[in-house]
Design a protein around this motif. Sequence first.
Motif, PDB file in Angstrom:
ATOM      1  N   ARG A   1     -49.942   4.009  -2.203  1.00  0.00           N
ATOM      2  CA  ARG A   1     -48.491   3.876  -2.057  1.00  0.00           C
ATOM      3  C   ARG A   1     -47.816   3.256  -3.272  1.00  0.00           C
ATOM      4  O   ARG A   1     -46.591   3.339  -3.412  1.00  0.00           O
ATOM      5  N   GLU A   2     -48.595   2.609  -4.144  1.00  0.00           N
ATOM      6  CA  GLU A   2     -47.930   1.981  -5.289  1.00  0.00           C
ATOM      7  C   GLU A   2     -47.299   3.013  -6.216  1.00  0.00           C
ATOM      8  O   GLU A   2     -46.443   2.664  -7.041  1.00  0.00           O
TER       9      GLU A   2
ATOM     10  N   GLU B   1     -43.946  -0.223  -9.437  1.00  0.00           N
ATOM     11  CA  GLU B   1     -42.898  -0.535  -8.473  1.00  0.00           C
ATOM     12  C   GLU B   1     -41.776  -1.384  -9.069  1.00  0.00           C
ATOM     13  O   GLU B   1     -40.656  -1.364  -8.571  1.00  0.00           O
ATOM     14  N   GLU B   2     -42.045  -2.081 -10.157  1.00  0.00           N
ATOM     15  CA  GLU B   2     -40.984  -2.833 -10.831  1.00  0.00           C
ATOM     16  C   GLU B   2     -40.167  -1.952 -11.770  1.00  0.00           C
ATOM     17  O   GLU B   2     -38.968  -2.163 -11.947  1.00  0.00           O
TER      18      GLU B   2
ATOM     19  N   LEU C   1     -50.850 -13.331  -1.086  1.00  0.00           N
ATOM     20  CA  LEU C   1     -50.669 -11.957  -1.559  1.00  0.00           C
ATOM     21  C   LEU C   1     -49.190 -11.613  -1.677  1.00  0.00           C
ATOM     22  O   LEU C   1     -48.755 -11.006  -2.663  1.00  0.00           O
ATOM     23  N   ARG C   2     -48.429 -11.988  -0.677  1.00  0.00           N
ATOM     24  CA  ARG C   2     -46.998 -11.660  -0.698  1.00  0.00           C
ATOM     25  C   ARG C   2     -46.284 -12.378  -1.833  1.00  0.00           C
ATOM     26  O   ARG C   2     -45.418 -11.804  -2.501  1.00  0.00           O
ATOM     27  N   ARG C   3     -46.642 -13.625  -2.075  1.00  0.00           N
ATOM     28  CA  ARG C   3     -46.023 -14.360  -3.180  1.00  0.00           C
ATOM     29  C   ARG C   3     -46.460 -13.792  -4.526  1.00  0.00           C
ATOM     30  O   ARG C   3     -45.662 -13.708  -5.463  1.00  0.00           O
ATOM     31  N   MET C   4     -47.714 -13.404  -4.614  1.00  0.00           N
ATOM     32  CA  MET C   4     -48.226 -12.824  -5.855  1.00  0.00           C
ATOM     33  C   MET C   4     -47.444 -11.571  -6.237  1.00  0.00           C
ATOM     34  O   MET C   4     -47.195 -11.304  -7.407  1.00  0.00           O
TER      35      MET C   4
ATOM     36  N   GLY D   1     -40.541  -7.139  -3.903  1.00  0.00           N
ATOM     37  CA  GLY D   1     -39.738  -7.291  -2.706  1.00  0.00           C
ATOM     38  C   GLY D   1     -40.501  -6.986  -1.430  1.00  0.00           C
ATOM     39  O   GLY D   1     -41.683  -7.309  -1.282  1.00  0.00           O
ATOM     40  N   PRO D   2     -39.836  -6.313  -0.468  1.00  0.00           N
ATOM     41  CA  PRO D   2     -40.471  -6.083   0.827  1.00  0.00           C
ATOM     42  C   PRO D   2     -41.709  -5.214   0.775  1.00  0.00           C
ATOM     43  O   PRO D   2     -42.521  -5.220   1.703  1.00  0.00           O
ATOM     44  N   ARG D   3     -41.909  -4.468  -0.304  1.00  0.00           N
ATOM     45  CA  ARG D   3     -43.115  -3.645  -0.409  1.00  0.00           C
ATOM     46  C   ARG D   3     -44.376  -4.508  -0.443  1.00  0.00           C
ATOM     47  O   ARG D   3     -45.454  -4.050  -0.064  1.00  0.00           O
TER      48      ARG D   3
END
Length: 271
Positions: free
Chosen positions: A34-35, A255-256, A165-168, A173-175
């Motif tokens: 998905r990335e 994604e960025e 993981l989410r902070r990393m 964002g929400p992805r």
Amino acid sequence: MEIEARGLTFGVVAGGPEDGVPVLLLHGFPQDHREFDLILPRLHAAGLRTYALDQRGYSPGARPGAVAEYRLSEPAADAVAVLDALGVDRAHVVGHDWGAQVGWLLAAQHPERVRTLTVVSVPHPRALAEALRSELTQRLRFAYMGVFRSRIAERLLLARDGLVLRRMMSAIGPRAALYARAMAEPGRLTGALNWYRALSRGQLAGVGRITVPTTYVWSDGDPVVGRAAAEATGAWVEAGYRLVALRGIGHWVPEEAPQALAEATLARIGV
């Protein structure tokens, strides 16, 4: 689709015109196919046929238990076998993070299978190995790998709904939550971390020069790879080469900065 290769079952997401020139997309940690979602529309509009592979450790049917099964030579052999199963003789290869490492190895050892190479974030392994030897700052950037190789890594990364993981991955964002949730699947995170546990400097030193046209996309905000390793990469490519340096972007380039990556990929492919 599910592809049987090397006694394992890999998830592969195909897209674009069925008669288009094939592109193999190789994700990194802690992501999956998905990335590349945000660059695929541009590739498909250019007439390319894409195959986004969930690599070993990530595909539920491709999670061998032994750490040694995650040496870089194994996912590289997987990629070749998946191309064989798809009936693809040669493909353009795009890889990010660990997928970049696999891409470098593919191009070095199987150049006849790689039309062009677009690698994202991670430099040529020999350039990286030299930077790790000579640059204290690059060694400090890789300090996190000790944690990822440790016995507490799974517990640490999955705590509080994957908070680390989410902070990393907060830059996407929400992805980020998509990947953190996926890592809660039994066995997935261990398989993904085994790539780190199986890595040795000898594997980096064994990758030779690249003889296929190559673009390396690096970003100056990447906390993992410094400028020295990025700029040294060109010395290891003997074909047409371009370094694309993105300003103000972090590690999660697909994604960025999907538009910039799509443009660099299409320019390398030549469509």
